[in-house]
Structure formats: C-alpha cells, structure tokens
Design an enzyme around this catalytic site. Structure first.
Site, PDB file in Angstrom:
ATOM      1  N   GLU A  41     -31.831  15.253 -31.302  1.00 41.05           N
ATOM      2  CA  GLU A  41     -32.048  14.490 -30.073  1.00 41.05           C
ATOM      3  C   GLU A  41     -31.566  15.296 -28.861  1.00 41.05           C
ATOM      4  OE1 GLU A  41     -30.412  10.152 -28.352  1.00 41.05           O
ATOM      5  OE2 GLU A  41     -29.586  11.035 -30.171  1.00 41.05           O
ATOM      6  N   LYS A 113     -37.361   6.724 -27.044  1.00 39.57           N
ATOM      7  CA  LYS A 113     -36.346   5.964 -27.769  1.00 39.57           C
ATOM      8  C   LYS A 113     -36.382   4.515 -27.309  1.00 39.57           C
ATOM      9  CE  LYS A 113     -31.356   6.393 -28.816  1.00 39.57           C
ATOM     10  NZ  LYS A 113     -30.174   7.255 -28.535  1.00 39.57           N
ATOM     11  N   CYS A 151     -32.349   8.616 -33.052  1.00 37.71           N
ATOM     12  CA  CYS A 151     -30.987   8.120 -33.318  1.00 37.71           C
ATOM     13  C   CYS A 151     -30.936   6.608 -33.529  1.00 37.71           C
ATOM     14  CB  CYS A 151     -30.054   8.569 -32.199  1.00 37.71           C
ATOM     15  SG  CYS A 151     -28.306   8.591 -32.700  1.00 37.71           S
ATOM     16  N   GLY A 296       3.505  24.244 -26.278  1.00 35.54           N
ATOM     17  CA  GLY A 296       4.955  24.175 -26.358  1.00 35.54           C
ATOM     18  C   GLY A 296       5.383  23.809 -27.763  1.00 35.54           C
ATOM     19  N   SER A 298       8.279  22.537 -30.029  1.00 35.60           N
ATOM     20  CA  SER A 298       9.561  21.852 -29.953  1.00 35.60           C
ATOM     21  C   SER A 298      10.330  21.894 -31.260  1.00 35.60           C
ATOM     22  CB  SER A 298       9.330  20.384 -29.570  1.00 35.60           C
ATOM     23  OG  SER A 298       8.630  19.715 -30.618  1.00 35.60           O
ATOM     24  N   GLY A 299       9.673  22.339 -32.325  1.00 35.07           N
ATOM     25  CA  GLY A 299      10.255  22.205 -33.652  1.00 35.07           C
ATOM     26  C   GLY A 299       9.898  20.897 -34.309  1.00 35.07           C
ATOM     27  N   ILE A 301       6.847  17.874 -35.537  1.00 34.21           N
ATOM     28  CA  ILE A 301       5.638  17.939 -36.354  1.00 34.21           C
ATOM     29  C   ILE A 301       4.367  17.926 -35.516  1.00 34.21           C
ATOM     30  CG2 ILE A 301       5.415  15.442 -36.745  1.00 34.21           C
ATOM     31  CD1 ILE A 301       4.754  16.195 -39.713  1.00 34.21           C
ATOM     32  N   SER A 303       3.759  19.194 -32.412  1.00 36.93           N
ATOM     33  CA  SER A 303       3.459  20.509 -31.840  1.00 36.93           C
ATOM     34  C   SER A 303       3.138  21.509 -32.951  1.00 36.93           C
ATOM     35  CB  SER A 303       4.626  21.001 -30.980  1.00 36.93           C
ATOM     36  OG  SER A 303       5.805  21.182 -31.742  1.00 36.93           O
ATOM     37  N   ASN A 380      13.610  12.437 -18.855  1.00 32.33           N
ATOM     38  CA  ASN A 380      12.234  12.872 -18.643  1.00 32.33           C
ATOM     39  C   ASN A 380      12.134  14.165 -17.851  1.00 32.33           C
ATOM     40  OD1 ASN A 380      11.242  10.762 -20.091  1.00 32.33           O
ATOM     41  ND2 ASN A 380      10.494   9.587 -18.350  1.00 32.33           N
ATOM     42  N   THR A 404       0.330  17.903 -27.017  1.00 30.94           N
ATOM     43  CA  THR A 404       0.647  17.745 -28.441  1.00 30.94           C
ATOM     44  C   THR A 404       0.904  16.305 -28.868  1.00 30.94           C
ATOM     45  OG1 THR A 404       3.016  18.110 -28.033  1.00 30.94           O
ATOM     46  CG2 THR A 404       1.662  20.060 -28.488  1.00 30.94           C
ATOM     47  N   LYS A 520      -0.898   5.454 -17.793  1.00 29.40           N
ATOM     48  CA  LYS A 520      -0.590   6.788 -18.293  1.00 29.40           C
ATOM     49  C   LYS A 520      -1.814   7.422 -18.952  1.00 29.40           C
ATOM     50  CE  LYS A 520       4.398   6.662 -19.217  1.00 29.40           C
ATOM     51  NZ  LYS A 520       5.440   6.905 -20.251  1.00 29.40           N
TER      52      LYS A 520
END
Length: 552
Positions: A41, A113, A151, A296, A298-299, A301, A303, A380, A404, A520
């Site tokens: 399509e 369509k 479709c 970044g 961070s150590g 999971i 990231s 923050n 992340t 946010k």
C-alpha cells in the site's frame, strides 16, 4: 496463477527511491515468470505520509513516478498502492488511497480503498475519500478476475464495518483476492493477520495473497510477514518478519500448505527485540544520522537494554555510552556500566557530575535559603545535569540521544523532564518493566552481554541515599498488570481487576498518576510502538480533565 510478493521497505517521501524498489522487484518477478507482482500500500509515497499529502507538488511528483513504472509493467503486471486524485474531488478529501494495476505498459485499473481507518495511529479520513466501487479486474481479456483490496478492506468483517469489500469482490466473480497493506506491527500481530486472512479465504473459497510493508517510519514499525493462502485458508507461502523479502506463490498449487497457525513466528520476546532493532536502525538510516547514538549508562537495566538494542541495530562502533556518577551513585553501578560497555564493545566515557551538582546546591541556597535537603528539586537536578551532558555530546558530535525510560515509568511520570527524558528516540517507551527484564535475559542467552548484577539488583534511580523505585511505586509486577488493563485494554479504574497483592486503592492511585502525568508524555521523545496502545499519536487524551472513570 503465479504471484510475486515483494515485501519492501520504502522511505516516506523518497518518491524516486521507492519507485526504484518497485522496479527491482518487477525485474525479479519477470525473471521468475510471475503473472503478477504485488507490492505494498502507498509504496511510492511511503506510509504514513501524513500532511506531506497536502504539500504542494507531493502527489503530483508521486504520479510522475507512477507513470515511470509503466515501462516495468511491460514485462510483468504490477499491482501497487498509490495516491490518486479522487474522481469526485468536490469535497475536502480530494485524494484516494488506491490499488493501481499496471500491465502491458498501461494503467489498467484503479481501485480506491473503501474502508478508511480512523482510530489509534490511523487518520485516513483526514486525507482520503472512500472508494465505492468494488469490482474485480482482469490482467488480460481472457484472464481470471482478481479482487484488489487495500489493507483495511480485508478487515471489514473482523472489525465490524457495515461493508465487506472482500465479499463484494467475490460476489462480483473474483477468483483470487490480493491485499496491498501497510499494517503496523505490535507483538504477535503477524499471527493475528494470518488467522484473519485464513478465515477470509476459507469463508469465500478463494486464494488470497497478502503483501505488507516492512521497516520503521517514525514511531511505527512494520513487520512484513507477507503470505499467500489457498482457497481453504492454508498457507502456501510465508515471508519472514522484520526484513525485506521476495517470494513466488502459485495460487493454483495443490493445497499442500500448512494451517495458518502452523507458521512458526519468533516468540514474543524475540519479536520485541527484532522489532525494536528495526525501528532504531531505520530511524537512523532514513534520517542519515551517520554519527550514531549516545546513551547514558547508569548501571541500571533500562539503560543497559537500550544500549544492547542500539549496539545490535547500529553496530557497536556507532554507539557511545556515557557513565555519569553522582554523589549517591553506588560503586557497583559504575562497575556495571563499565562491564556492560566492554561486553557490548562500545566506547564508554566517564563524567563525574558531583562538582556540577554541588554548584547547583550553592545556587539553591541563594534561591531558597540554606537547607539540608531541597527535596525533589535536589534529586531531579542530577537527572537534568546528566541530560544536559548528553545533549552537549549530541551537539558537539552529531550523535542522537536515546532516552532509556520504560513504559511503566513513563505511564506514572516516574521520570524527569529535561533529565532522563531528553533525547530523539525513546526506545523502551512502549515496553513494560517486566518485558525489559525479559529482553535482558534474552540478550544473555548466548553469553553475558548485560552483567548479571544489573539483572539481580533492585531498581533504583540513585538520586537520594539508599533510594529504591519501590519507595515510590508499587512492585513492577503489580504496576504493569494495572497499566496493561488501563492503558492497553481501555478499562476504567472501577473495572480494573486488582492483581494479587494489590488493593482497589492501589488501582486508583496508579490511574490518577497516569492521568496527572499526561503533560510529561506530551514532551517525551518519539516512542517506538510495540503494543496495540502506545503513548504517541495513537493515544490522545486531554492534559486537563476531571473524569476519573466512576472510581470511588
């Protein structure tokens, strides 16, 4: 009838490049003596072109590329998706999303369509007029009748439309159905499509050939997964997921194919990994982000998994990791980031943010007076320092920042504006924490890529002494179970079943946080869509409202 299925990866707006993809497929189809080539399509414009359709010259230039394909159709008939002016252009929608049949160097037929999806990520009624003509076409004067659908036209019965274009085509004498599609992926979508089309073929007693776009375009990922069925709904040919592919399907072949459910797709976690890698790769490739990415480390999971996926998608030489320890960072977090970087084979740089953080505390003293603790502002500011450093790397080196945060955090606002939310692409923004952990385990299936300590330690933002995510959030298994019901299934808070270990109040609190943090998410980077309901264009809620769904 020998049908060639060309599962192509077009780029939105690359009209000439997309036409060349079709020409290459046509040459291959002709060399393999196909009767008809099927491509996706809107293949010339790429999907979705959105308001490019309203830009002066865009449709006109696409029509020029359509005409340029007439020569290729001298060797093999081509059915492709294109945008054409509507026959009756008197209304606001002056275009149609059409299947176009080219054969013998001529435009033989156009079928617009009929069913225009306008829900979730789709907004086709904004641009297109619906087709009203459902008539089969012939490749040649004495050839069989073929029903060309686009479709959604094949989903009429499944989705409860009042019309079923496929049924209308069969009643009109179509001996075969062909569907040109741009069907976005979410986990396990391919199996659902095969089931729907197998039932359609069986119900109408005609073979069906389905061809789907593959590749990433903005937030959407297209998995391909094209296939052909016989008249009983058994699979004659199935193309792979997440890669361009080509196959010939003989729709008149003896029914030796397998049932629709017998095609083996990768498991859900493998699909998630492959889909996200494709989304990352095409986002960078199609925008010419040659310098690669920065993330970044961070150590933690999230990231770590983001870095793993980016290294897989782009190559380790195009990924930079930046570790930014602060006053509350644990020693093991920095070590874990360093081991991760070595395991992935990526460059890792270290920046201690403590001096910058202490400078901010001095400024806070001037602003707010001397205090021992400035609360959330103090926490923050560390995330915002890290975000500013990553953006500095982006500005200086041309690298795109990958955010992340995962879907669990983004849902409830457990993230910092202008901090960990900075970036051009949110890789895990539609992936719950439980699935991030599953991706990490999969990453280590062939040997450790993500240090085991990252998988074992309790999640923490490390923005305050001894801080844990569980200090502010329900356990992730409870949180994710509530979010899945509320966000993806659309249940009101009164209808959400509290998962084991949770009370109704927990549900109300989570739902309230989701709604409070809409502002946010409006400022978040683009989120790669992996579920039926992702944050982005497919979920549109007001920031300001006072409806709580009947919850007490």
């Amino acid at each position: 009838m020998r049908v060639a299925l060309a599962q192509l990866n077009p780029t939105v707006g690359d009209l000439r490049g997309n036409r060349r993809l079709v020409e290459e497929a046509a040459a291959k189809a002709a060399s393999e003596r196909a009767d008809l080539l099927l491509v996706p399509e809107m293949v010339l414009t790429g999907y979705p072109p959105m308001d490019l359709l309203e830009r002066d010259g865009f449709v006109r230039d696409q029509l020029r590329e359509l005409d340029a394909l007439l020569r290729a159709s001298e060797r093999v008939a081509i059915a492709l998706g294109a945008v054409l002016p509507a026959a009756d252009g008197s209304g606001p929608q002056k275009l149609v999303n059409a299947a176009v049949l080219l054969a013998g160097g001529e435009r033989v037929a156009v079928r617009a369509k009929s069913l225009l999806p306008t829900y979730d990520v789709f907004d086709e009624k904004r641009y297109f007029a619906p087709g009203s003509r459902c008539e089969p076409v012939r490749l040649s004067p004495d050839g069989p009748l073929i029903g060309l659908t686009v479709c959604e036209d094949a989903w009429g019965d499944e989705l409860g439309y009042s019309r079923d274009p496929s049924a209308e085509l069969v009643r009109g004498g179509a001996a075969y159905l062909a569907n040109l599609s741009c069907s976005p992926w979410h986990v396990e979508k391919a199996a659902a499509r095969r089931r729907i089309f197998a039932e359609l073929a069986s119900r109408h007693g005609v073979p069906i050939a389905f061809v789907n776009q593959v590749g990433g375009n903005d937030e959407l990922i297209f998995d391909g997964g094209s296939f052909a069925t016989d008249a009983r709904g058994r699979i004659l040919s199935a193309l792979p997921l997440f890669e361009p592919a080509f196959a010939i399907a003989d729709l008149d072949a003896p029914a030796e194919g397998s049932a629709a459910g017998a095609v083996e797709d990768p498991d859900a976690v493998a699909q998630l990994e492959a889909g996200l890698c494709l989304g990352i790769r095409d986002y960078f490739r199609k925008q010419d982000f040659a310098q690669g990415a920065v993330v970044g480390l961070s150590g933690g999971i999230d990231s770590a998994v983001t870095a793993h996926l980016a290294a897989q998608a782009l190559g380790p030489d195009r990924l930079l990791g930046v570790a930014m320890p602060g006053p509350f960072s644990s020693d093991h977090s920095l070590r874990d980031a360093e081991v991760l970087g070595a395991n992935l084979g990526i460059e890792l740089r270290r920046v201690d943010i403590t001096p910058i953080y202490e400078s901010y505390l001095s400024v806070f003293g001037q602003l707010f007076g001397k205090r021992d603790d400035y609360g959330i502002a103090q926490q923050n500011i560390q995330a915002r320092i890290r975000g500013a450093i990553l953006m500095a790397v982006s500005n200086a080196e041309g690298r795109l920042v990958l955010a992340t945060g995962n879907k669990s955090e983004l849902s409830v606002g457990y993230c910092t504006l202008y901090g960990d939310m900075v970036g051009g692409l949110a890789v895990l923004g539609d992936v719950y924490k439980r699935d991030v952990c599953a991706l990490a385990r999969r990453a280590n299936a062939g040997g450790e890529r993500i240090p085991q300590n990252i998988l074992d330690k309790p999640p923490s933002a490390e923005l305050a002494p001894n801080q844990l995510d569980s200090d502010d959030l329900p356990p992730y298994d409870i949180l994710d179970a509530i979010l899945e019901q509320f966000v993806e299934r659309g249940l009101g808070p009164a209808s959400v079943t509290p998962p084991p270990g949770a009370e109704p109040k927990t549900v109300r609190d989570v739902v309230a946080r989701v709604d409070r943090n809409e502002y946010k998410r409006r400022q978040a980077p683009l989120v790669l869509r992996t579920s039926p309901k992702a944050f982005g264009s497919g979920r549109r809620l007001p920031i300001v409202h006072r409806y709580w769904g009947g919850a007490d």
